[in-house]
Motif scaffolding. Sequence first.
Motif, PDB file in Angstrom:
ATOM      1  N   GLY A 207      63.428  13.554  -6.256  1.00  0.00           N
ATOM      2  CA  GLY A 207      62.013  13.837  -6.436  1.00  0.00           C
ATOM      3  C   GLY A 207      61.601  13.572  -7.862  1.00  0.00           C
ATOM      4  N   ARG A 303      63.713  14.289  -0.165  1.00  0.00           N
ATOM      5  CA  ARG A 303      62.795  14.134  -1.303  1.00  0.00           C
ATOM      6  C   ARG A 303      61.882  15.350  -1.389  1.00  0.00           C
ATOM      7  NH1 ARG A 303      57.673  11.634  -1.317  1.00  0.00           N
ATOM      8  NH2 ARG A 303      58.206  10.555   0.636  1.00  0.00           N
ATOM      9  N   ASP A 305      58.585  17.145  -2.985  1.00  0.00           N
ATOM     10  CA  ASP A 305      57.266  16.737  -3.471  1.00  0.00           C
ATOM     11  C   ASP A 305      56.465  17.995  -3.769  1.00  0.00           C
ATOM     12  OD1 ASP A 305      55.237  15.076  -4.236  1.00  0.00           O
ATOM     13  OD2 ASP A 305      55.006  14.083  -2.305  1.00  0.00           O
ATOM     14  N   ARG A 307      52.065  19.269  -4.747  1.00  0.00           N
ATOM     15  CA  ARG A 307      50.711  18.870  -5.080  1.00  0.00           C
ATOM     16  C   ARG A 307      50.608  18.603  -6.579  1.00  0.00           C
ATOM     17  NH1 ARG A 307      49.757  23.401  -1.810  1.00  0.00           N
ATOM     18  NH2 ARG A 307      49.063  24.594  -3.629  1.00  0.00           N
ATOM     19  N   ALA A 350      56.024  10.338  -8.659  1.00  0.00           N
ATOM     20  CA  ALA A 350      55.915  10.901  -7.310  1.00  0.00           C
ATOM     21  C   ALA A 350      55.212   9.928  -6.370  1.00  0.00           C
ATOM     22  CB  ALA A 350      55.171  12.232  -7.361  1.00  0.00           C
ATOM     23  N   ALA A 351      54.162   9.281  -6.871  1.00  0.00           N
ATOM     24  CA  ALA A 351      53.435   8.316  -6.047  1.00  0.00           C
ATOM     25  C   ALA A 351      54.322   7.119  -5.699  1.00  0.00           C
ATOM     26  CB  ALA A 351      52.174   7.854  -6.776  1.00  0.00           C
ATOM     27  N   GLU A 354      56.690   8.048  -2.990  1.00  0.00           N
ATOM     28  CA  GLU A 354      55.981   8.098  -1.709  1.00  0.00           C
ATOM     29  C   GLU A 354      55.743   6.696  -1.165  1.00  0.00           C
ATOM     30  OE1 GLU A 354      54.016   9.461   1.647  1.00  0.00           O
ATOM     31  OE2 GLU A 354      55.251  10.570   0.201  1.00  0.00           O
ATOM     32  N   ARG A 355      55.329   5.778  -2.031  1.00  0.00           N
ATOM     33  CA  ARG A 355      55.079   4.402  -1.578  1.00  0.00           C
ATOM     34  C   ARG A 355      56.351   3.758  -1.047  1.00  0.00           C
ATOM     35  NH1 ARG A 355      51.885   4.165  -6.241  1.00  0.00           N
ATOM     36  NH2 ARG A 355      53.567   3.132  -7.382  1.00  0.00           N
ATOM     37  N   ARG A 357      58.755   5.314   0.212  1.00  0.00           N
ATOM     38  CA  ARG A 357      59.262   6.144   1.303  1.00  0.00           C
ATOM     39  C   ARG A 357      60.730   6.535   1.085  1.00  0.00           C
ATOM     40  NH1 ARG A 357      55.600   6.775   5.057  1.00  0.00           N
ATOM     41  NH2 ARG A 357      53.908   5.264   5.304  1.00  0.00           N
ATOM     42  N   ARG A 362      61.314  14.735   3.825  1.00  0.00           N
ATOM     43  CA  ARG A 362      60.410  15.091   2.725  1.00  0.00           C
ATOM     44  C   ARG A 362      60.035  16.557   2.872  1.00  0.00           C
ATOM     45  NH1 ARG A 362      55.136  16.106   2.307  1.00  0.00           N
ATOM     46  NH2 ARG A 362      54.042  15.690   0.332  1.00  0.00           N
ATOM     47  N   ASP A 364      57.561  19.518   1.076  1.00  0.00           N
ATOM     48  CA  ASP A 364      56.536  19.910   0.115  1.00  0.00           C
ATOM     49  C   ASP A 364      56.930  21.267  -0.459  1.00  0.00           C
ATOM     50  OD1 ASP A 364      54.234  20.840  -1.236  1.00  0.00           O
ATOM     51  OD2 ASP A 364      52.952  19.595   0.027  1.00  0.00           O
TER      52      ASP A 364
END
Length: 385
Positions: A207, A303, A305, A307, A350-351, A354-355, A357, A362, A364
């Motif tokens: 992460g 992973r 993640d 907010r 982080a983005a 995510e892109r 994958r 995953r 949160d």
Amino acid sequence: MIVWSYARPMADTPLLWLIGTAGSGKTTTAWALFSQLADEGVKVAFVDCDQVGMAYPARPGDPDEDQVKARGLGAVWPGFHAAGAQCLIVSGTVEGAATVADYAAQVPDTAMTLVELRVGSEELRDRLIGRGAAYLIEPALALAAQLEREPLTEHRVDTGGRSVEDVVKLVRGRLGDWPGPTAGSLRAFDAPSPVESDRMPMAWICGATGVGKSTVAFGVFMRLLGSGVKASYVDLAQVGWVRPPAEDDPDGHRLKARNLAALWRAHREAGSEYLVVSGTGGGAATARHYLDAVPDCEPAVVRLDARPEILAERIRLRGKGIGVELPGDDLRGLPEADLERRIEAAQVEAAQLERDRIGEFRLDTSDRTPDELADAVMDLIKRRP
């Protein structure tokens, strides 16, 4: 008295080992010296022996995992040397000359110097209680008494009432021009061969910076131990400390992947049946590089993640020194403007994850405690075929 000295052939790489009891300041001082030498332009590596020997439960006859730690040090040193390290700084507890000899045998191309850090019993108690480690007080006092009866080195520095900067200055004063002229030759960057046997399960907790990887992964490791599994734990951030970094490996991913492979081989030889890893793997190609380093593992990549506002708050708390303290945490003490830049970088990271994958699973972490997350990871990996 046995005095370990680096007065050996100059082809040997200088190795400075800071020993002492828990709470004496070994790791803090070693890291500060590592950083200082790097700032002076010395190509230096750092190893905390606790971080290369986490293969538990301990085997009979090696209750403190000294043999595993020694093999772990021997496993990572060739990678550091190949990365150009001119000297090595190590922190860790040793209990006698035989233990030192075990470690020295694993790094035969080094010239070892020991420095013992000491602190009075009252301040030692206060330090350990302040760390929430009161259970270490009695063993630490017993080891201090043993090292007083049977000193391992003539280089002994009292850290009591002194700042880290003052202790580093005293250590360097005791050692003169250490590391002095250093060997600069490079070895081939070897890739350790995997142990030939059945594939073993692996949980990799990855992460972005600040998301809580190490805390959650260590919780998973402890749960595995509690269930009776012989498990290993490797924090990728702790097995790649070389400064300045290599130009062709600026983030150290190549070195850390190499050392992950070497440590896992050493831990498997100690009987480990499960590997838990924490750390960021960058994008898809870099993550694949780590997984390829341990082909004898069946990986479950989880992973973590959060907010954006939660990730930012966690990084700010780290900046204030709140949370588990590990060597090399470069968020601690950062000015606010620098922290804000690190927050932006973490959110970009982080983005990217995510892109690409990254991760079979995953989670949160925004509204969950570390214990809840470790339990959730355990549920995920238990359900895998």
